[in-house]
Design an enzyme around this catalytic site. Structure first.
Site, PDB file in Angstrom:
ATOM      1  N   TYR A 125       1.142  32.357 -53.224  1.00 22.77           N
ATOM      2  CA  TYR A 125       0.255  33.064 -52.296  1.00 22.77           C
ATOM      3  C   TYR A 125      -0.167  34.403 -52.881  1.00 22.77           C
ATOM      4  CZ  TYR A 125       3.807  36.443 -50.743  1.00 22.77           C
ATOM      5  OH  TYR A 125       4.722  37.465 -50.692  1.00 22.77           O
ATOM      6  N   ARG A 182      -3.123  37.704 -61.094  1.00 18.55           N
ATOM      7  CA  ARG A 182      -1.736  37.358 -60.768  1.00 18.55           C
ATOM      8  C   ARG A 182      -1.647  35.971 -60.148  1.00 18.55           C
ATOM      9  NH1 ARG A 182       1.618  41.387 -56.989  1.00 18.55           N
ATOM     10  NH2 ARG A 182       0.180  40.527 -55.421  1.00 18.55           N
ATOM     11  N   ARG A 209       8.296  11.918 -49.619  1.00 15.80           N
ATOM     12  CA  ARG A 209       8.990  13.164 -49.942  1.00 15.80           C
ATOM     13  C   ARG A 209       9.860  12.912 -51.164  1.00 15.80           C
ATOM     14  NH1 ARG A 209      13.830  15.603 -49.622  1.00 15.80           N
ATOM     15  NH2 ARG A 209      13.867  17.867 -49.293  1.00 15.80           N
ATOM     16  N   LYS A 211       4.806  34.634 -57.556  1.00 16.67           N
ATOM     17  CA  LYS A 211       4.599  34.981 -56.141  1.00 16.67           C
ATOM     18  C   LYS A 211       4.667  33.714 -55.288  1.00 16.67           C
ATOM     19  CE  LYS A 211       1.868  38.202 -53.338  1.00 16.67           C
ATOM     20  NZ  LYS A 211       2.994  39.114 -53.041  1.00 16.67           N
ATOM     21  N   GLU A 264      13.453  45.726 -55.822  1.00 22.49           N
ATOM     22  CA  GLU A 264      12.171  46.023 -55.172  1.00 22.49           C
ATOM     23  C   GLU A 264      12.342  45.869 -53.683  1.00 22.49           C
ATOM     24  OE1 GLU A 264       9.384  43.126 -56.676  1.00 22.49           O
ATOM     25  OE2 GLU A 264      10.842  41.521 -56.471  1.00 22.49           O
TER      26      GLU A 264
END
Length: 283
Positions: free
Chosen positions: A32, A51, A100, A147, A179
């Site tokens: 994301y 990014r 799955r 991310k 962070e």
């Protein structure tokens, strides 16, 4: 009614439907990005898109649109929603399969979903008052430079911070701050501003990178090295950066005041510099 985007179509957000067999839902198999919008324009767009490209490449997802085409979708969403100040959220997953299985079948069509959030951040009480952070163990996976939509550890940290009366969590590993749960962490010392060096242990923040460049241009040294919680508590100032907060002073860590307990001059100066940069370069 808010307008969103899904796989080539602009639709009311309430009408968006994504398969429960989507691998983003079943495996957090996706990436994301969040971009700020100021004055109806995208802030630091090229950095966010670069990014996105790095993160999707790292997990082997092929972008279904070119970066310019994705930016065009973002701009269209901003326009359709008449968004003046807020955020554009983008999520891409590997797609949906009828079974799955941990191993994804070849040829899946990625799911690309975007929506906007009307969110003020230029003139809010937290800018004037600063925020508090709470420290806690960093329980996330090792590839934090990607991310990923797998945000359970961050969500748990955010909730724990809220329960402690704080607005953000600072993650700590081997005694050093990595962070924030959704931000980049900085402290201010006599040397300049200090923040963690880039590695797989942290996400390379787009806002933080732009702000660090602005700091250097204005004569403020940027030192990339790890710092401990004790060093943060002893710092002259502390602050965070992110697309949704820009640059925000941290005035308390684990209940202890930083400096005089009010937003410091370095962070406030850098925030002003970043907002000027954002307005000058937004698209």
């Amino acid at each position: 009614m808010s307008v969103a985007y899904l796989n080539g179509a602009f639709l009311p957000l309430a009408d968006i439907r994504i398969s429960p067999l989507d691998r983003g839902f079943l495996f957090a198999d996706g990436i994301y990005e969040v971009a700020a919008v100021i004055d109806g324009r995208l802030v630091d767009s090229a950095s966010h898109l670069a990014r996105l490209e790095r993160s999707t490449a790292a997990i082997g997802i092929t972008l279904p649109l070119s970066l310019p085409a994705i930016e065009a979708v973002q701009k269209e969403l901003v326009a359709r929603n008449a968004l003046a100040e807020g955020l554009v959220y983008l999520q891409i997953t590997r797609g949906a399969d009828m079974t799955r299985d941990f191993i994804a079948p070849a040829g899946l069509q990625p799911t690309l979903f975007l929506f906007v959030q009307d969110k003020p951040f230029l003139d809010v009480p937290a800018v004037r008052d600063g925020i508090a952070v709470a420290t806690m163990p960093d329980l996330r996976w090792a590839r934090r430079d990607i991310k990923s939509v797998g945000l359970l550890a961050q969500a748990m940290a955010k909730q724990a911070a809220k329960d402690a009366g704080a607005q953000e969590a600072w993650m700590v590993e081997d005694g050093f701050v990595t962070e924030g749960a959704s931000s980049t962490a900085f402290i201010v010392t006599d040397e300049g501003i200090v923040t963690r060096p880039y590695s797989q242990a942290v996400l390379a923040g787009c806002t933080g990178a732009a702000l660090a460049a602005l700091a250097q241009e204005s004569g403020i040294a940027v030192i990339r090295r790890p710092f401990t919680v004790a060093q943060a508590l002893a710092a002259k100032e502390a602050f965070i950066t992110s697309a949704s907060t820009l640059c925000q002073s941290v005035v308390r860590i684990d209940g202890q005041a930083i400096g005089d307990g009010t937003p410091g001059p370095v962070a406030m100066r850098l925030r002003a510099l970043y907002i000027d940069f954002a307005r000058a370069t937004a698209v």
